[in-house]
Scaffold this motif. Structure first.
Motif, PDB file in Angstrom:
ATOM      1  N   GLY A  59      36.160  53.508  57.897  1.00 21.91           N
ATOM      2  CA  GLY A  59      35.400  52.955  59.011  1.00 21.91           C
ATOM      3  C   GLY A  59      35.143  51.466  58.876  1.00 21.91           C
ATOM      4  O   GLY A  59      34.406  50.888  59.665  1.00 21.91           O
ATOM      5  N   ARG A  60      35.749  50.815  57.906  1.00 27.57           N
ATOM      6  CA  ARG A  60      35.530  49.384  57.663  1.00 27.57           C
ATOM      7  C   ARG A  60      36.482  48.540  58.493  1.00 27.57           C
ATOM      8  O   ARG A  60      37.667  48.835  58.591  1.00 27.57           O
ATOM      9  CB  ARG A  60      35.725  49.065  56.192  1.00 27.57           C
ATOM     10  N   TRP A  61      35.919  47.483  59.079  1.00 31.77           N
ATOM     11  CA  TRP A  61      36.676  46.514  59.868  1.00 31.77           C
ATOM     12  C   TRP A  61      36.953  45.278  59.030  1.00 31.77           C
ATOM     13  O   TRP A  61      36.146  44.894  58.194  1.00 31.77           O
ATOM     14  CB  TRP A  61      35.883  46.077  61.084  1.00 31.77           C
ATOM     15  N   GLU A  62      38.085  44.636  59.309  1.00 34.54           N
ATOM     16  CA  GLU A  62      38.392  43.331  58.742  1.00 34.54           C
ATOM     17  C   GLU A  62      39.266  42.565  59.728  1.00 34.54           C
ATOM     18  O   GLU A  62      39.809  43.142  60.663  1.00 34.54           O
ATOM     19  CB  GLU A  62      39.090  43.456  57.387  1.00 34.54           C
ATOM     20  N   GLN A  63      39.352  41.269  59.526  1.00 36.51           N
ATOM     21  CA  GLN A  63      40.205  40.424  60.359  1.00 36.51           C
ATOM     22  C   GLN A  63      41.458  40.070  59.581  1.00 36.51           C
ATOM     23  O   GLN A  63      41.391  39.761  58.397  1.00 36.51           O
ATOM     24  CB  GLN A  63      39.487  39.142  60.757  1.00 36.51           C
ATOM     25  N   LYS A  64      42.594  40.116  60.287  1.00 36.91           N
ATOM     26  CA  LYS A  64      43.879  39.738  59.696  1.00 36.91           C
ATOM     27  C   LYS A  64      44.479  38.629  60.552  1.00 36.91           C
ATOM     28  O   LYS A  64      44.569  38.774  61.771  1.00 36.91           O
ATOM     29  CB  LYS A  64      44.845  40.926  59.674  1.00 36.91           C
ATOM     30  N   PRO A  65      44.918  37.536  59.932  1.00 36.84           N
ATOM     31  CA  PRO A  65      45.562  36.478  60.709  1.00 36.84           C
ATOM     32  C   PRO A  65      46.929  36.939  61.198  1.00 36.84           C
ATOM     33  O   PRO A  65      47.565  37.794  60.585  1.00 36.84           O
ATOM     34  CB  PRO A  65      45.679  35.328  59.711  1.00 36.84           C
ATOM     35  N   THR A  66      47.384  36.383  62.313  1.00 32.39           N
ATOM     36  CA  THR A  66      48.709  36.671  62.841  1.00 32.39           C
ATOM     37  C   THR A  66      49.591  35.451  62.610  1.00 32.39           C
ATOM     38  O   THR A  66      49.121  34.407  62.172  1.00 32.39           O
ATOM     39  CB  THR A  66      48.647  37.011  64.342  1.00 32.39           C
ATOM     40  N   THR A  67      50.864  35.587  62.926  1.00 28.16           N
ATOM     41  CA  THR A  67      51.789  34.468  62.799  1.00 28.16           C
ATOM     42  C   THR A  67      52.412  34.185  64.157  1.00 28.16           C
ATOM     43  O   THR A  67      52.388  35.030  65.058  1.00 28.16           O
ATOM     44  CB  THR A  67      52.903  34.774  61.781  1.00 28.16           C
ATOM     45  N   GLY A  68      52.955  33.003  64.320  1.00 23.99           N
ATOM     46  CA  GLY A  68      53.593  32.627  65.580  1.00 23.99           C
ATOM     47  C   GLY A  68      52.563  32.267  66.637  1.00 23.99           C
ATOM     48  O   GLY A  68      51.369  32.140  66.358  1.00 23.99           O
ATOM     49  N   ASN A  69      53.029  32.109  67.860  1.00 20.72           N
ATOM     50  CA  ASN A  69      52.143  31.796  68.983  1.00 20.72           C
ATOM     51  C   ASN A  69      51.622  33.083  69.604  1.00 20.72           C
ATOM     52  O   ASN A  69      52.407  33.962  69.928  1.00 20.72           O
ATOM     53  CB  ASN A  69      52.879  30.979  70.043  1.00 20.72           C
ATOM     54  N   PRO A  70      50.299  33.183  69.805  1.00 21.46           N
ATOM     55  CA  PRO A  70      49.751  34.408  70.398  1.00 21.46           C
ATOM     56  C   PRO A  70      50.110  34.488  71.882  1.00 21.46           C
ATOM     57  O   PRO A  70      50.320  33.467  72.537  1.00 21.46           O
ATOM     58  CB  PRO A  70      48.246  34.252  70.205  1.00 21.46           C
ATOM     59  N   PRO A  71      50.172  35.697  72.426  1.00 21.66           N
ATOM     60  CA  PRO A  71      50.372  35.846  73.873  1.00 21.66           C
ATOM     61  C   PRO A  71      49.266  35.139  74.638  1.00 21.66           C
ATOM     62  O   PRO A  71      48.126  35.068  74.179  1.00 21.66           O
ATOM     63  CB  PRO A  71      50.307  37.357  74.091  1.00 21.66           C
ATOM     64  N   LEU A  72      49.577  34.601  75.820  1.00 24.26           N
ATOM     65  CA  LEU A  72      48.570  33.942  76.649  1.00 24.26           C
ATOM     66  C   LEU A  72      47.788  34.936  77.489  1.00 24.26           C
ATOM     67  O   LEU A  72      46.658  34.675  77.874  1.00 24.26           O
ATOM     68  CB  LEU A  72      49.228  32.895  77.546  1.00 24.26           C
ATOM     69  N   GLY A  73      48.378  36.091  77.803  1.00 20.67           N
ATOM     70  CA  GLY A  73      47.687  37.116  78.575  1.00 20.67           C
ATOM     71  C   GLY A  73      46.798  37.946  77.675  1.00 20.67           C
ATOM     72  O   GLY A  73      47.183  39.020  77.220  1.00 20.67           O
ATOM     73  N   VAL A  74      45.594  37.448  77.389  1.00 17.99           N
ATOM     74  CA  VAL A  74      44.732  38.074  76.387  1.00 17.99           C
ATOM     75  C   VAL A  74      43.772  39.113  76.966  1.00 17.99           C
ATOM     76  O   VAL A  74      43.094  39.797  76.219  1.00 17.99           O
ATOM     77  CB  VAL A  74      43.911  37.015  75.606  1.00 17.99           C
ATOM     78  N   ILE A  75      43.729  39.242  78.289  1.00 17.15           N
ATOM     79  CA  ILE A  75      42.782  40.153  78.939  1.00 17.15           C
ATOM     80  C   ILE A  75      43.567  41.138  79.809  1.00 17.15           C
ATOM     81  O   ILE A  75      44.416  40.730  80.595  1.00 17.15           O
ATOM     82  CB  ILE A  75      41.784  39.376  79.817  1.00 17.15           C
ATOM     83  N   GLY A  76      43.291  42.420  79.672  1.00 17.43           N
ATOM     84  CA  GLY A  76      43.888  43.422  80.548  1.00 17.43           C
ATOM     85  C   GLY A  76      45.372  43.637  80.342  1.00 17.43           C
ATOM     86  O   GLY A  76      46.070  44.063  81.253  1.00 17.43           O
ATOM     87  N   TYR A  77      45.874  43.423  79.167  1.00 14.28           N
ATOM     88  CA  TYR A  77      47.283  43.645  78.858  1.00 14.28           C
ATOM     89  C   TYR A  77      47.504  45.110  78.470  1.00 14.28           C
ATOM     90  O   TYR A  77      46.552  45.856  78.268  1.00 14.28           O
ATOM     91  CB  TYR A  77      47.717  42.728  77.709  1.00 14.28           C
TER      92      TYR A  77
END
Length: 105
Positions: A59-77
């Motif tokens: 049940g533990r959350w953590e953040q992981k970095p991504t690589t490359g350019n993120p998608p611009l459509g960040v809402i409702g995809y």
């Protein structure tokens, strides 16, 4: 005795998707406080270059970095998994009528 630091929890959001791969849930994007209402800028890229990951067994959350350019459509995809890969399609960037038709993996 030092107080125990609280466990990490992702910030409030909506318009995101969460998918399962193995014993993990992966959550990305969505409307969030302080997300710039622009098509693209460095702050938005920075906020969207992180994946929220929940280990289902603990049940533990953590953040992981991504690589490359993120998608611009960040809402409702739309998000789906095939095997161990996650695919993202479409979404809205926050600008009026700025819907996307890109597929990311």
């Amino acid at each position: 005795m030092a107080a125990k630091a609280p466990d990490y929890q992702p910030g409030k959001r909506y318009g995101h998707s969460t998918v399962r791969v193995g014993d993990y849930l992966y959550m990305w994007g969505g409307e969030q406080p302080n997300l710039p209402r622009v098509h693209n800028n460095e702050k938005k890229k920075s906020m969207c270059s992180v994946m929220e990951v929940c280990h289902l067994r603990t049940g533990r959350w953590e953040q992981k970095p991504t690589t490359g350019n993120p998608p611009l459509g960040v809402i409702g995809y739309a998000a789906a998994t095939i095997g161990r890969e996650i695919f993202y399609f479409g979404g809205w960037c926050g600008q009026p009528y700025c819907n996307h038709d890109s597929l990311y993996r």
